[in-house]
Design a protein around this motif. Structure first.
Motif, mmCIF file in Angstrom:
data_model
loop_
_atom_site.group_PDB
_atom_site.id
_atom_site.type_symbol
_atom_site.label_atom_id
_atom_site.label_comp_id
_atom_site.label_asym_id
_atom_site.label_seq_id
_atom_site.Cartn_x
_atom_site.Cartn_y
_atom_site.Cartn_z
ATOM 1 N N GLN A 1 1.061 -1.330 -0.021
ATOM 2 C CA GLN A 1 0.145 0.192 -0.451
ATOM 3 C C GLN A 1 0.671 1.660 -0.121
ATOM 4 N N ARG A 2 1.886 0.978 -0.242
ATOM 5 C CA ARG A 2 2.941 2.411 0.095
ATOM 6 C C ARG A 2 2.374 3.518 -0.872
ATOM 7 N N ASP A 3 2.240 3.596 -2.529
ATOM 8 C CA ASP A 3 0.950 4.295 -2.923
ATOM 9 C C ASP A 3 0.210 4.994 -2.669
ATOM 10 N N GLU A 4 -0.367 4.975 -2.163
ATOM 11 C CA GLU A 4 -1.746 4.661 -1.794
ATOM 12 C C GLU A 4 -1.808 5.757 0.055
ATOM 13 N N PHE A 5 -0.175 5.093 0.617
ATOM 14 C CA PHE A 5 -0.243 5.962 2.114
ATOM 15 C C PHE A 5 0.998 7.252 1.446
ATOM 16 N N GLN A 6 1.851 7.110 -0.008
ATOM 17 C CA GLN A 6 2.184 8.162 -0.169
ATOM 18 C C GLN A 6 0.955 9.800 -0.077
ATOM 19 N N ALA A 7 -0.471 8.948 -1.163
ATOM 20 C CA ALA A 7 -1.246 10.147 -1.030
ATOM 21 C C ALA A 7 -1.616 10.813 -0.306
ATOM 22 N N GLN A 8 -0.895 10.420 1.212
ATOM 23 C CA GLN A 8 -1.343 11.166 2.484
ATOM 24 C C GLN A 8 -0.529 12.279 2.628
ATOM 25 N N VAL A 9 0.870 12.147 2.063
ATOM 26 C CA VAL A 9 1.818 13.401 2.099
ATOM 27 C C VAL A 9 1.395 13.983 1.915
ATOM 28 N N PRO A 10 1.519 15.408 2.463
ATOM 29 C CA PRO A 10 1.614 16.685 1.803
ATOM 30 C C PRO A 10 2.651 16.727 1.186
ATOM 31 N N ASN A 11 2.525 17.402 0.422
ATOM 32 C CA ASN A 11 3.516 18.486 -0.548
ATOM 33 C C ASN A 11 4.608 18.591 0.422
ATOM 34 N N GLN B 1 -4.419 15.192 2.218
ATOM 35 C CA GLN B 1 -5.086 14.041 1.503
ATOM 36 C C GLN B 1 -7.083 14.648 1.137
ATOM 37 N N TYR B 2 -7.948 15.405 1.918
ATOM 38 C CA TYR B 2 -8.684 15.749 1.750
ATOM 39 C C TYR B 2 -9.255 17.463 0.906
ATOM 40 N N MET B 3 -7.960 18.434 1.341
ATOM 41 C CA MET B 3 -7.759 19.269 0.776
ATOM 42 C C MET B 3 -7.536 19.106 -0.532
ATOM 43 N N ASN B 4 -6.870 18.254 -0.698
ATOM 44 C CA ASN B 4 -5.820 18.147 -2.075
ATOM 45 C C ASN B 4 -6.629 17.640 -3.444
ATOM 46 N N GLY B 5 -7.382 16.555 -2.374
ATOM 47 C CA GLY B 5 -8.691 15.801 -3.289
ATOM 48 C C GLY B 5 -8.700 14.355 -4.525
ATOM 49 N N THR B 6 -7.036 13.964 -2.993
ATOM 50 C CA THR B 6 -6.350 13.514 -3.423
ATOM 51 C C THR B 6 -7.246 11.370 -2.717
ATOM 52 N N ASP B 7 -7.318 10.037 -4.219
ATOM 53 C CA ASP B 7 -8.015 9.621 -3.618
ATOM 54 C C ASP B 7 -7.071 8.067 -3.147
ATOM 55 N N ALA B 8 -7.499 7.781 -2.063
ATOM 56 C CA ALA B 8 -6.409 6.915 -1.839
ATOM 57 C C ALA B 8 -7.352 5.657 -0.419
ATOM 58 N N PHE B 9 -7.115 4.252 -0.513
ATOM 59 C CA PHE B 9 -7.457 3.765 0.441
ATOM 60 C C PHE B 9 -9.347 3.696 0.336
ATOM 61 N N GLY B 10 -10.011 3.428 -0.762
ATOM 62 C CA GLY B 10 -11.239 3.952 -1.038
ATOM 63 C C GLY B 10 -12.367 5.403 -0.658
ATOM 64 N N LEU B 11 -10.779 6.063 -0.729
ATOM 65 C CA LEU B 11 -11.299 7.718 -0.283
ATOM 66 C C LEU B 11 -11.468 8.075 -1.133
ATOM 67 N N ASP B 12 -12.371 8.771 -2.121
ATOM 68 C CA ASP B 12 -12.372 8.732 -3.945
ATOM 69 C C ASP B 12 -13.680 10.144 -3.938
ATOM 70 N N THR B 13 -14.014 10.701 -2.890
ATOM 71 C CA THR B 13 -15.305 11.907 -2.726
ATOM 72 C C THR B 13 -14.741 12.303 -1.943
ATOM 73 N N ASP B 14 -15.055 13.635 -1.710
ATOM 74 C CA ASP B 14 -14.843 14.900 -1.066
ATOM 75 C C ASP B 14 -15.310 14.413 0.651
ATOM 76 N N THR B 15 -16.742 13.863 0.228
ATOM 77 C CA THR B 15 -17.341 13.494 1.809
ATOM 78 C C THR B 15 -16.723 12.474 2.323
ATOM 79 N N LYS B 16 -16.520 11.009 1.433
ATOM 80 C CA LYS B 16 -15.401 9.859 2.291
ATOM 81 C C LYS B 16 -14.430 10.783 2.555
ATOM 82 N N ARG B 17 -13.896 11.906 2.182
ATOM 83 C CA ARG B 17 -12.218 12.307 2.707
ATOM 84 C C ARG B 17 -13.221 12.839 3.671
ATOM 85 N N LEU B 18 -14.145 13.832 3.644
ATOM 86 C CA LEU B 18 -13.996 14.282 4.966
ATOM 87 C C LEU B 18 -14.338 13.701 6.651
#
Length: 140
Positions: free
Chosen positions: A34-44, A96-113
């Protein structure tokens, strides 16, 4: 901290071991599939390679997971440290929420929120299951 005078209930012990197991599984994901998915959560804005951050955080999570399961004598300190870790990684969830990044099935702003509201649950779980919550209440 004198953890020997602090005892936990059977329910707390079960939940401590469950949380430790979840941390070990998360660590395995960080370090492998899951390294790619966890990378989606690392802030830029973090000035390190996203892959390095994921590997290092995976190693930290492995340490926390094994400690939660096996290091009973220091469980209060571990619970406090794990709660702080959950607070420190929260900016990744926000990113992840602010950037709208999909990972771990969190593919909508609502799910990320909605996911953001579960971080406090992890903080309380770490503190309660290790009896750190009672320790801190009595301390302050």
């Amino acid at each position: 901290m004198d953890n020997q005078t602090v005892s936990t209930s059977r329910t707390q012990t079960i939940f401590r071991i469950i949380l430790g197991s979840i941390m070990v599984l998360a660590a395995i994901g960080h370090l492998t599939f899951q390294r790619d998915e966890f990378q989606a959560q690392v802030p830029n804005w973090i000035p390190l390679s996203k892959d390095l951050v994921v590997i290092l955080s995976g190693l930290v999570e492995l340490g926390f997971g094994l400690s939660m399961i096996f290091w009973k004598k220091e469980r209060v300190k571990i619970g406090i440290a794990l709660a702080l870790f959950y607070i420190l990684i929260f900016p990744g969830n926000i990113a992840q929420y602010m950037n709208g990044t999909d990972a771990f099935g969190l593919d909508t702003d609502t799910k990320r929120l909605v996911r953001l509201f579960f971080q406090p649950v992890l903080v309380i779980w770490a503190l309660w299951s290790t009896d750190a919550l009672r320790y801190l209440k009595n301390k302050f």
